[in-house]
Design an enzyme around this catalytic site. Structure first.
Site, short mmCIF file in Angstrom:
data_model
loop_
_atom_site.label_atom_id
_atom_site.label_comp_id
_atom_site.label_asym_id
_atom_site.label_seq_id
_atom_site.Cartn_x
_atom_site.Cartn_y
_atom_site.Cartn_z
CE LYS A 168 -3.83 -2.37 2.24
NZ LYS A 168 -4.52 -2.75 3.48
CG ASP A 184 -9.62 0.02 5.23
OD1 ASP A 184 -9.32 -0.23 4.04
OD2 ASP A 184 -8.90 -0.30 6.21
CD GLN A 244 -3.38 -4.27 6.66
OE1 GLN A 244 -3.27 -3.27 5.94
NE2 GLN A 244 -4.05 -5.34 6.29
#
Ligand code: NAD
Length: 287
Positions: free
Chosen positions: A53, A120, A97
């Site tokens: 990422k 997200d 994460q």
């Protein structure tokens, strides 16, 4: 043989677009969009995801700020960091994460992220906005899967879509997006009876299960479009190999179009994360 839906190619086009828009953003505001990535502990898969990422973010000109925390960090220490990132005007997107170590409460952390920085798309306000048909920040994997579907099929109106799996991060938002595109949507899961017969009715079949090569040709209507979200690590003759939830070699003989694993949905997820970061940055500039 099925048409291959090339996630590497579609995501590369999307990333080129994001890079152009990032350059415009910098010209307009004098700063780069920025993404804070929080990694707790040393889970090897999470480390790889975070590295990818950050690498992609840098490639398109998005500033990434990595926060690595020890596996034994406390809930309140993690909450404090999220709070600090929420208030920092130089941070436009926050990604924690997942999964987090077992002693931490994931729901609390997700809920603590400012919904405007929730790249997200997991915060309850973003989930609600999607469910109400007014999406703001949408989870990256389903959003990327939708892009592949519209590139392949054009208008999805009236198609019967079957989604296998009902997770909060893939199955449920995927179903909501398909519904918004005027599909007739069926969700099937581990407790569904006669799953095979239901899947065989699908014009669009999305597999998000986490079971290697579960979906066989006998589950697929001839000509259907198959999106394989699964990423499963298997050992074949002692060699580590990534396979999806779909038995690719079997299903490509009957499907009209199919995504490979790797090189399908995976690259779309990261590209959509960066697109969400850019979107979040735009929104915050005009708050
Ligand atoms: P999850 O474990 O949270 O959910 C799996 C779902 O599958 C559950 O709802 C369960 O009811 C259903 N299920 C389990 N066994 C089943 C069976 N035998 N038949 C039918 N349904 C069954 O998983 P998730 O987070 O939704 O992820 C699913 C897969 O997608 C995993 O392989 C994951 O690694 C992958 N994934 C890939 C990406 C990507 O970027 N490509 C992103 C997220 C997840």
């Amino acid at each position: 043989m099925a048409q291959l839906i090339d996630g590497k190619k579609i995501s590369a086009e999307l990333l080129d677009n994001v890079a152009l828009e990032v350059a415009d953003f910098k010209k307009m505001h004098g700063i780069a969009p920025s993404l804070a990535v929080v990694l707790v502990g040393d889970d090897p898969a999470s480390q790889v995801y975070v590295r990818n990422k950050i690498q992609r973010a840098n490639q398109v000109g998005i500033r990434s700020i990595e926060h690595r925390l020890a596996a034994d960090v406390t809930q309140s220490e993690l909450n404090d960091l999220v709070d600090e990132l929420n208030w920092n005007p130089e941070v436009h997107g926050i990604l924690v994460q997942l999964p987090l170590p077992a002693h931490l409460n994931e729901e609390d952390i997700v809920n603590a992220i400012d919904p405007c920085k929730d790249v997200d798309g997991f915060h309850p306000l973003n989930v609600a906005a999607l469910a109400l048909g007014n999406p703001k920040l949408v989870p990256c994997t389903p959003q990327g899967s939708m892009m592949m579907l519209t590139q392949t099929l054009g208008d999805l109106t009236g198609k019967h879509a079957v989604v296998i799996g009902r997770s909060d991060i893939v199955g449920k938002p995927m179903a909501a997006l398909l519904l918004q595109s005027n599909c007739t949507v069926t969700m099937v899961h581990s407790r569904t009876r006669d799953i095979e017969a239901l899947c065989r009715q699908a014009d669009i079949l999305v597999a998000a299960v986490g079971k290697p090569e579960l979906v066989k040709a006998s589950w697929v209507k001839p000509g259907a479009t198959v999106i394989d979200v699964g990423i499963n690590v298997t050992l074949i003759d002692g060699v580590r190999k990534l396979v999806g939830d779909v038995d690719f070699a079997d299903v490509e003989k009957v499907a009209g179009a199919i995504t490979p694993v790797p090189g399908g949905v995976g690259p779309m997820t990261i590209a959509n994360l960066l697109q969400n970061t850019l979107k979040a940055a735009h929104v915050q500039m005009f708050k």
